[in-house]
Structures are given as structure tokens and as C-alpha cells.
Enzyme design. Structure first.
Site, PDB file in Angstrom:
ATOM      1  N   VAL A   1       0.801  -1.230   0.000  1.00 56.87           N
ATOM      2  CA  VAL A   1       0.000   0.000   0.000  1.00 56.87           C
ATOM      3  C   VAL A   1       0.835   1.284   0.000  1.00 56.87           C
ATOM      4  O   VAL A   1       0.322   2.345  -0.342  1.00 56.87           O
ATOM      5  CB  VAL A   1      -1.013   0.052   1.181  1.00 56.87           C
ATOM      6  CG1 VAL A   1      -1.990  -1.104   1.093  1.00 56.87           C
ATOM      7  CG2 VAL A   1      -0.317   0.042   2.522  1.00 56.87           C
TER       8      VAL A   1
ATOM      9  N   SER B   1       4.233   8.063   0.043  1.00 53.92           N
ATOM     10  CA  SER B   1       2.783   8.157  -0.007  1.00 53.92           C
ATOM     11  C   SER B   1       2.174   6.763  -0.060  1.00 53.92           C
ATOM     12  O   SER B   1       2.840   5.765   0.243  1.00 53.92           O
ATOM     13  CB  SER B   1       2.339   9.006  -1.196  1.00 53.92           C
ATOM     14  OG  SER B   1       0.968   9.345  -1.079  1.00 53.92           O
ATOM     15  N   ASN B   2       0.911   6.682  -0.420  1.00 52.92           N
ATOM     16  CA  ASN B   2       0.243   5.395  -0.539  1.00 52.92           C
ATOM     17  C   ASN B   2      -0.803   5.468  -1.638  1.00 52.92           C
ATOM     18  O   ASN B   2      -1.051   6.524  -2.208  1.00 52.92           O
ATOM     19  CB  ASN B   2      -0.374   4.976   0.802  1.00 52.92           C
ATOM     20  CG  ASN B   2      -1.437   5.950   1.270  1.00 52.92           C
ATOM     21  OD1 ASN B   2      -2.463   6.115   0.629  1.00 52.92           O
ATOM     22  ND2 ASN B   2      -1.179   6.611   2.386  1.00 52.92           N
ATOM     23  N   TYR B   3      -1.417   4.324  -1.939  1.00 51.46           N
ATOM     24  CA  TYR B   3      -2.269   4.206  -3.108  1.00 51.46           C
ATOM     25  C   TYR B   3      -3.697   4.708  -2.927  1.00 51.46           C
ATOM     26  O   TYR B   3      -4.526   4.510  -3.818  1.00 51.46           O
ATOM     27  CB  TYR B   3      -2.316   2.748  -3.580  1.00 51.46           C
ATOM     28  CG  TYR B   3      -1.026   2.273  -4.181  1.00 51.46           C
ATOM     29  CD1 TYR B   3      -0.706   2.582  -5.503  1.00 51.46           C
ATOM     30  CD2 TYR B   3      -0.118   1.528  -3.452  1.00 51.46           C
ATOM     31  CE1 TYR B   3       0.482   2.158  -6.065  1.00 51.46           C
ATOM     32  CE2 TYR B   3       1.075   1.103  -4.011  1.00 51.46           C
ATOM     33  CZ  TYR B   3       1.370   1.411  -5.313  1.00 51.46           C
ATOM     34  OH  TYR B   3       2.551   0.992  -5.875  1.00 51.46           O
TER      35      TYR B   3
ATOM     36  N   ALA C   1      -6.141   7.741   4.209  1.00 50.30           N
ATOM     37  CA  ALA C   1      -5.038   6.828   4.499  1.00 50.30           C
ATOM     38  C   ALA C   1      -3.844   7.692   4.909  1.00 50.30           C
ATOM     39  O   ALA C   1      -2.946   7.972   4.116  1.00 50.30           O
ATOM     40  CB  ALA C   1      -4.712   5.980   3.273  1.00 50.30           C
TER      41      ALA C   1
END
Lengths: 232, 232
Positions: free
Chosen positions: A37, B41-43, B108
Site C-alpha cells: 500500500v 505516499s500510498n495508493y 489513508a
């Protein structure tokens, strides 16, 4: 005069040196996975590379655009290949190396990737954490070093300040024909904006300082310079 | 029967428990700077949070959507506040805590950030590199712990596999009223897709397993559950 301007406009356009040439353009950022993620990335929007691909296609080139994750429409007439990581970009671009006349590396390829990406999602446990990174392959330098005579290699050097010496070193170290040096000021030039102020450094020592232009116009100027060094 | 269906459709809708309530929704990823061009970062695409914000506004709530960098249009009637980092999200959301009836943490938020972000651009020199990370503030837990009686706190737990125990622990540790547990399978559920399979865990021990739904429908189901615990 208006008459001269009209005459110029109506004259049969000189065929571009790019007409019929096969061009690889890389664009956008890459994402380097930490786990399933999380990732490392950068602020590249892909706009500069997409503008170059669009303009090269307009000039009659066969353009293959290898791009990291961006939110941009594919320019008309351009063959687009979407990738995520530096490794993915290399895997997609390398098979195209042989059959290309010009490689323009406009992607902001991540220099490093996590040494050991984790499957699943790393649990947050500790107050601190460390990520060990290893160097990514240099796609443009790989092309430039392995190329056949006549193939042209163009790169970008994005620097936050006083980086023209670094851009010059890049030209030499990566054995490029042209480097577009690009000051990143976070506002008018660099990532995520629609304008760019490029300084073009040629292998021949030529230095062309372009004014602040739209990325479309900057792309046209860059390709003008590329045409002058492309073998006919 | 058709008659019953029509009667239901034409009946004055029961006022939603969300009507007139003030709601904070966080959405999207955060970006944590390594230097001026690179980040972690993240998805997260922000789609789930935006769907919740849209549905809450439709039900008459006053919605403040605090979002990380996403490529989504602002839902009608929603007040949107764009932020980049976890610290930025906290700074934007905290002043809104006092005056809210419901906080839904769908962002997130990066758990960690680089300990010492570098001004400018880190030069690639070495074959390996290390980034030291420190924990980010927990925005949702901060709200939940400091809240006044009657304020409701809802969170998400995204896990790649068998994570429902983790989601349950989150409910307790962060003192939340409801946790939406969300299996990340990389295809039909989780980030960057338009569907989601949520399991809702209530403070009261209630467990509601929702089927795979569009994020819009999943948002509606989640808000149905929230309405049942919102003080009227």
C-alpha cells in the site's frame, strides 16, 4: 509585415527532421513500493513528457510514450505504455531501444527503491522506522551507452538551485547529446505546473537559455534543437 | 407490489439523523516529504472518503472534507480543504473538532514521515541510502480521545489479509464508535478501485458484513449504520 507573415504561414512547411522517425519518450514519476500500500515517489506530473510526445507526433514521428502513473490524456497519435516503477519502465522501454532514432528521457525516474519491498502491509509498531534503499537502474544512461551510431539521447536535469554544472556533468557522464536543464522553483518551473524555463545544453557546447514558456512551447523549442542534431 | 413500491417512493422521506449535523470527513493519501521533489505516499485514491462526503451532504449534513492530494471533483454542497501531509491534515482538521457531531476518518494518513526532510533535492551519490522515519500524529485517535460527549468517531481499517482482529483492536485502542474493516485485495476492494467490501464493527459488538458494492453504495450503508448510533 502581414504579407510576410501570411506568406510564411501559407508556405509548404519544411518536413520536420522528426517526420518518420521512431521516438521513445519517458514521462511522469515512478512509484517504488515499500509494501503493497505504500510507496516512494516524486512530484512529476508528466506534463513536460506528454507535451514532448504530443509535439513529436504532430511533427510526424512515431512516438512511444512510456509513462509512470499520471493523470493525463494520451496525446493523439501516440502509443502509450503505462508503467509503475523504474524497473517496470526499464522493462517496457528496453525492447524498444533497438528500433528507435531518438530517446527523450523526461520521466522523473526514482533514483532509489526500497531494498526489500514487503508483501502485504507493514504494521506500524515502533516510534521510528528505517527504510533501506538501493539505486535504481539508469534507463537513459543505459540507452545512451548501448546505442547504435546515429541514435540520439536527450535527458532532463531538474535542479532546485544553481545546478547547471550538475546538468553539464550529466551530459558528459551519461553520454547524452542534449540535456534540458530545468530549475525547480516550486512555482513557475518544474513539477506540477504548466510552464517551464529550460536551458538546453548541447554536446557541442551550445547553451540555449529559453524563457519561461508553456510546457507545449518549451516542448516545441526542445524539439527544434533536437531536429538540428538528428541525422537526416 | 408496484403499489407498495410507489407508496414508499412517494412517502415523505424520514429526515436523516445526519440532517443538520456537522461532519468532518478525511480522505485520500498524505504525502510526506523526503526533500523538495520526493515523498512517501500510498495508493489511496480518495474515492471512498469522497463518496461518504457526497452521501452525507445529500442527507443534509454540513460536510467538511479534508483531503490529501487526489484527482477527484468536489462533491456538491461539500466544503473541501486540500492538504498534503499528515501534519497538514491535522492542522486543518483540529480547529474543526469542537464544532462537529461526527468525524469519519477515511484518509489513508501516512503512519510515518521522514525524520528530517531536506530542503532542495538530495543528490544521488551512494549505491544505498537510508531514510529514518518517525511516527505521524494519529488524527482520528486525537479526535476520539479529546471529544465531547455525543461526538461520534468512525474509522477505517485497511488490511491485506485476515485483519479483522486488527480492526477490532483499532476500535478499542482508538476508542471509536464504528470501524469499517476493508480487505485490500488489490483488485476489487481497497485502493484505486470503484468497489469496496466493508465489514462494519460497532462498539456495541455488532458486526455487519456488507457485500462487494460500489463505493457510493458502500458509503450509503456505512452512513445508515452511523445514523443508528448518532444522537438525535
Amino acid at each position: 509585415t502581414i504579407f510576410e507573415a501570411l506568406t510564411e504561414m501559407l508556405a509548404a512547411p519544411e518536413a520536420s527532421a522528426l517526420c518518420g522517425k521512431t521516438v521513445i519518450v519517458t514521462a511522469g514519476p515512478t512509484r517504488e513500493k515499500i509494501d503493497d500500500v505504500r510507496f516512494l515517489s516524486n512530484y512529476s506530473s508528466g506534463k513536460m513528457g506528454f507535451a514532448i510526445a504530443a509535439e513529436a507526433a504532430r511533427r510526424g514521428a512515431k512516438v512511444r510514450l512510456v509513462t509512470g502513473p499520471v493523470n493525463l490524456p494520451t496525446p493523439p497519435g501516440v502509443e502509450r505504455i503505462d508503467v509503475e516503477s523504474a524497473a517496470g519502465m526499464l522493462a517496457a522501454a528496453r525492447p524498444l531501444f533497438d528500433d528507435c532514432d531518438l530517446f527523450i528521457g523526461a520521466a522523473a525516474v526514482a533514483d532509489y527503491r526500497p531494498e526489500a519491498p514487503v508483501a502485504g502491509k507493514i504494521k506500524k509498531k515502533d516510534a521510528e522506522m528505517e527504510i533501506r534503499l538501493v539505486r535504481n537502474p539508469d534507463i537513459l544512461a543505459g540507452f545512451a551507452n548501448g546505442r547504435k551510431p546515429g541514435q540520439v539521447a536527450v535527458g532532463f536535469a531538474l535542479e532546485t538551485a544553481g545546478g547547471i554544472d550538475y546538468a553539464r556533468r550529466k551530459l558528459v557522464d551519461k553520454r547524452l547529446d542534449l540535456v534540458a536543464f530545468n530549475i525547480y522553483d516550486g512555482r513557475t518551473s518544474g513539477f506540477e505546473v504548466d510552464t517551464n524555463a529550460l536551458t538546453l545544453l548541447g554536446r557541442d557546447g551550445n547553451v540555449t537559455e529559453l524563457p519561461l514558456l508553456s510546457k507545449e512551447k518549451a516542448a516545441a523549442k526542445l524539439l527544434d534543437a533536437v531536429e538540428s542534431i538528428l541525422p537526416r
